[in-house]
Design an enzyme around this catalytic site. Structure first.
Site, mmCIF file in Angstrom:
data_model
loop_
_atom_site.group_PDB
_atom_site.id
_atom_site.type_symbol
_atom_site.label_atom_id
_atom_site.label_comp_id
_atom_site.label_asym_id
_atom_site.label_seq_id
_atom_site.Cartn_x
_atom_site.Cartn_y
_atom_site.Cartn_z
ATOM 1 N N ASP A 405 0.441 -1.474 0.329
ATOM 2 C CA ASP A 405 0.483 -0.089 0.048
ATOM 3 C C ASP A 405 0.470 1.201 0.208
ATOM 4 O O ASP A 405 1.864 0.822 0.446
ATOM 5 C CB ASP A 405 -0.935 -0.198 1.411
ATOM 6 C CG ASP A 405 -2.251 1.282 1.421
ATOM 7 O OD1 ASP A 405 -2.485 1.345 0.018
ATOM 8 O OD2 ASP A 405 -2.605 1.763 2.418
ATOM 9 N N GLU A 408 2.411 4.706 -4.505
ATOM 10 C CA GLU A 408 2.468 5.610 -4.952
ATOM 11 C C GLU A 408 3.863 6.568 -5.693
ATOM 12 O O GLU A 408 3.834 6.639 -6.774
ATOM 13 C CB GLU A 408 1.039 6.546 -5.199
ATOM 14 C CG GLU A 408 -0.513 6.104 -5.339
ATOM 15 C CD GLU A 408 -0.411 4.942 -4.071
ATOM 16 O OE1 GLU A 408 0.256 5.622 -2.929
ATOM 17 O OE2 GLU A 408 -1.570 4.189 -4.209
ATOM 18 N N ASP A 483 -8.918 4.217 -2.018
ATOM 19 C CA ASP A 483 -9.932 4.354 -0.746
ATOM 20 C C ASP A 483 -11.284 4.923 -1.132
ATOM 21 O O ASP A 483 -11.178 6.771 -0.914
ATOM 22 C CB ASP A 483 -8.731 5.577 0.396
ATOM 23 C CG ASP A 483 -7.833 4.941 1.192
ATOM 24 O OD1 ASP A 483 -7.778 3.539 1.216
ATOM 25 O OD2 ASP A 483 -6.902 5.651 1.229
HETATM 26 C C1 GLC Z 1 -4.688 3.436 2.930
HETATM 27 C C2 GLC Z 1 -5.089 2.438 2.475
HETATM 28 C C3 GLC Z 1 -6.118 2.152 3.031
HETATM 29 C C4 GLC Z 1 -5.420 0.989 4.439
HETATM 30 C C5 GLC Z 1 -4.853 2.377 5.094
HETATM 31 C C6 GLC Z 1 -3.948 2.269 6.398
HETATM 32 O O1 GLC Z 1 -5.107 4.235 3.226
HETATM 33 O O2 GLC Z 1 -5.299 2.625 1.065
HETATM 34 O O3 GLC Z 1 -6.832 0.035 2.608
HETATM 35 O O4 GLC Z 1 -6.780 0.657 5.313
HETATM 36 O O5 GLC Z 1 -3.835 3.067 3.584
HETATM 37 O O6 GLC Z 1 -3.494 0.947 6.156
#
Ligand code: GLC
Length: 799
Positions: A405, A408, A483
């Site tokens: 995650d 980007e 998100d």
């Molecule tokens: C980001 C991700 C989400 C995750 C969060 C905490 O917002 O997109 O899926 O739960 O980070 O790790």
């Protein structure tokens, strides 16, 4: 004031007339009077690559997107010259290059225009950064429509849109937002029943204008790098998409359990909470295969550590979960906490693996752990090191999959939400700034993760999911749309984004079911599950700030309905797995927009609610509150209503009843749909008998069933089973021919065939050319079913 005379030409620059050209193997190189060079490479009869060098010097030819072994080879390459054009002719295409200005026109062999350059290639010097902004514009034919571009959250048909691709952490994004998590600079265009694709393999920020600025012009450009694009001819959209996917690569099969239902939340902790959730699934008999650990399992958000207060013995916990059928998936982010006591930080620092600013200091940015440095995943040595970090998590603790995650890469509290542009990257030995490496950073992180998980989970199959990605990243990982928000508009976006990703080579994708931010109503959650069970990846995830989002949190009715739909997904696993096989082998998208399956029908060009799951199930989610049904377009052909077997003739819009416990679902006539019994998780039970739902058709229809060991790599050595069924129906007869390929033998010996819509009563049965008694096949005339040995070659039922 600009004093340098060279710079007085600020503005667009164009190639001059061609002074020479040369054919060398599969490549034709052109030189113009003002020094511009163009190389056209013929990869296949229907795929051409175009590379332009405004100053005559090509960059090192390196791409993260292109697969190592795309199929290539053409049947013909002929060059014809006249006073105006140099024409390249293959078995499928003509490409005319204008002598006067290097403009390109693509035609089919009947001289029908596929697409012609308007201004064609041009460029503008980038004063700020050096290099050029490279640009292309093409004339658009009146009826032309456009599809593709990854996860872009806008209307499915891109006509009239301007879109740029720059991977960005967009919490709670909205419709029409530009620049989401992924960059897939590939689009498909369709006019006059001719489809072609453009893959602009440039990792800088790219831009696309589909007849927005000027209504008959399509253009694409990039903030740097090369004008380097692939033209892919159809004429079917399916040819374009499968060719693109072949070019940028197909993944291996995921483990079958990854097709099950996944439950996630930010965050389930401590261990007792995780167990409470998983036990509840089992207690309620709500199928579930995977449970996710978000960032709170770590010690102060340090990757590859465990918070021992919350998770005192992760190995034991993971094993216990596994014994109960749950695969544990753990999150890993790229930001490494600046902490001299932390081994991962120390090691990366010692090895010089962190990204640096142009003038030398480390790239420092704030993410969940606070101030962090970031590994440069575009360096192969860093990827190798990163892959090895997974040893403990996977090999020792037993975690089954990894969730990447914030790649980007996301940086908090800074303008632009990411690295400054001067940050340096290795780019696999082609050093560059972040402007060039940004869009591949997440992809290279996911690649390193994939290699690590694969190494340590072997001989099982790895499972990786990433938020950021670039074209070709499907080779390593699945993905989700980030998100989103618990709103009806986001349900509609979810539907469109997954269809779009599937058209963009990234079939293994899904959304945060129910919405990540905010709290869905029970009704919205139900409708989202109904859609989500028909997405290749099916996971509920939420931020947890707004209440609970497990299926039992919305009352009895929601629990009952969502359970029924998740059970349906589990029954359809062999059907879905077959679609995965077709994706992995041939690049066929797992779900298909209607325009993909019937481009000739112009009704499909602006349709985006309805889609085909696999090849034979037409799905249309309910995307509005309080609906008792909806109008939907039924694709051409005849379809059985899944709920009551009523047959409808497609090619028109109809009203379909869909109170909360139903959604519009149709099965193509003639389809043979394989089903497993409901299981609480994949491989909970050994399948003793396979159910085949056979839908009558007056005519012919083909279906497939792919099976293997559900995990491991034996399937690559021929230990798979691919059954193809040919159904042929007449007024008083239906016959099925079966052909089997591969060395795998499934656990079951018999198949139960259940016939839908038979227009006659079964009186006579012929199996492998011999008549058998009705009792012999345990025929049940009430439900029109019979039981037969799985390896029959032919079956005939007569009235
Ligand atoms: C980001 C991700 C989400 C995750 C969060 C905490 O917002 O997109 O899926 O739960 O980070 O790790």
């Amino acid at each position: 004031m600009i004093t340098n005379t060279e710079l007085e030409y600020k503005g667009n620059l164009f190639p001059a007339e061609i002074i020479s050209f040369k054919l060398n193997g599969d490549t034709i190189s052109f030189v113009t009077k003002n020094g511009v060079r163009l190389k056209i490479t013929v990869l296949r009869d229907s795929i051409f690559r175009f590379r332009y060098a405004p100053e005559g010097i090509f960059e090192n030819d390196f791409s993260y997107a292109i697969d190592e072994n795309p199929s290539s080879g053409f049947n013909k390459l002929e060059i014809v010259e006249d006073t105006e054009f140099i024409t390249i002719i293959t078995k499928k295409l003509k490409c005319k290059v204008a002598r006067i200005d290097l403009r390109i026109g693509m035609y089919d062999l009947n001289d029908r225009v596929i697409v012609e350059d308007e201004l064609g290639f041009h460029w503008e010097e980038s004063f700020e950064f050096g290099g050029n902004l490279v640009k292309m514009s093409k004339a658009s034919i009146e009826s032309e429509n456009f599809f593709g571009l990854g996860d872009t959250p806008t209307n499915f048909n891109l006509k009239g849109k301007e879109i740029s691709l720059w991977n960005t952490d967009q919490y709670a994004y909205g419709k029409d937002l530009n620049e989401l998590y992924k960059a897939v600079p590939f689009y498909v265009a369709l006019h006059n029943n001719l489809a072609y694709g453009v893959f602009f393999d440039n990792t800088f920020k790219t831009h696309f204008d589909f007849c927005k600025d000027r209504r008959n012009i399509t253009s694409f450009w990039a903030d740097g790098g090369e004008m380097n694009y692939y033209f892919i001819y159809g004429p079917q959209i399916s040819d374009v998409v499968t060719s693109y996917t072949d070019l940028t690569g197909k993944p291996e099969l995921p483990p079958m359990w990854a097709l099950g239902y996944h439950q996630s939340k930010w965050s389930y902790f401590p261990e007792s909470k995780v167990k409470e959730i998983t036990s509840k699934f089992r207690e309620l008999k709500f199928p579930c295969d995977a449970i996710y650990l978000d960032i709170d399992y770590m010690e102060g958000f340090r990757c590859f550590t465990w918070n021992k207060e919350f998770f005192p013995d992760p190995k034991r916990m993971v094993q216990e979960l596994e014994a109960d059928g749950f695969k544990t998936i753990a999150i890993i982010d790229p930001g490494i906490k600046i902490d001299p006591e932390y081994s991962v930080f120390k090691e990366a620092l010692e090895k010089d693996f962190f990204c640096k600013r142009a003038d030398g200091p480390y790239m420092r940015g704030k993410v969940w752990p606070g101030e962090c440095y970031f590994p440069d995943y575009t360096n192969p040595e860093v990827r190798e090191w990163w892959a090895d970090l997974y040893q403990e998590l996977i090999a020792e603790i037993g975690v089954k999959g990894v969730w990447n995650d914030m790649n980007e890469p996301a940086v908090m509290e800074v303008p632009g939400k990411t690295f400054p542009m001067d940050v340096r990257h290795d780019y696999d030995g082609n050093p560059c700034s972040h402007r060039k490496a940004h869009n591949v950073y997440g992809m290279q992180m996911a690649k390193a993760t994939y290699e690590g998980v694969k190494k340590f989970i072997y001989p099982k199959r790895p499972f990786v999911i990433t938020r950021a990605n670039y074209a070709g990243g499907q080779r390593y990982t699945s993905t989700w749309t980030g998100d989103n928000v618990a709103t009806w508009e986001h349900l509609y976006l979810a539907n469109m984004q997954i269809q779009r990703l599937c058209m963009s080579g990234m079939s293994f994708s899904g959304t945060d079911i129910g919405g990540f931010a905010e709290q869905p109503s029970g009704e919205l959650f139900t409708r989202w599950i109904q859609l989500g069970v028909f997405h290749p990846f099916c996971r509920t995830h939420s931020s947890g700030d707004h209440g609970d989002q497990e299926p039992w949190c919305f009352g009895e009715e929601v629990l009952e309905i969502t359970k029924k739909f998740v059970e349906l997904r589990y029954q359809l696993i062999p059907y879905l797995y077959t679609a995965f096989h077709q994706y992995v082998e041939d690049g066929v998208p797992i779900i298909k927009p209607l325009v993909y399956v019937d481009q000739e029908d112009v009704q499909t060009h602006y349709r985006s609610d309805e889609f085909i799951f696999g090849n034979q199930i037409l799905v249309c989610p309910i995307q509005e509150p309080n609906a008792l049904g909806r109008r939907m377009y039924i694709s051409r052909g005849k379809w059985f209503n899944y709920w009551d077997d009523e047959v409808v003739e497609g090619g028109k819009e109809i009203w379909v009843d869909a109170p909360l416990h139903k959604m519009p679902l149709y099965i193509k006539e003639g389809a043979i749909i394989p089903k497993y019994p409901v299981q609480q998780y994949v491989d909970e039970i050994e399948i003793k008998e396979l159910l085949l739902e056979v839908y009558y058709k007056h005519g012919l229809e083909n279906s497939e069933l792919y099976e293997d060991a559900h995990d491991g790599f034996d399937y690559k050595k021929g230990r798979y089973s691919l059954r193809s069924f040919k159904l042929s129906g007449k007024l008083q007869e239906i016959s099925i021919q079966q052909h089997k390929d591969g060395k795998y033998s499934a656990s079951y010996e018999t198949m139960k065939l259940r016939f839908h819509g038979l227009p006659f009563e079964i009186k006579k049965l012929i199996v492998d050319n011999e008549e058998v008694s009705l009792e012999f096949l345990k025929i049940d005339l009430k439900e029109n079913s019979l039981i037969i040995n799985k390896d029959f070659n032919s079956l005939q039922l007569m009235g």
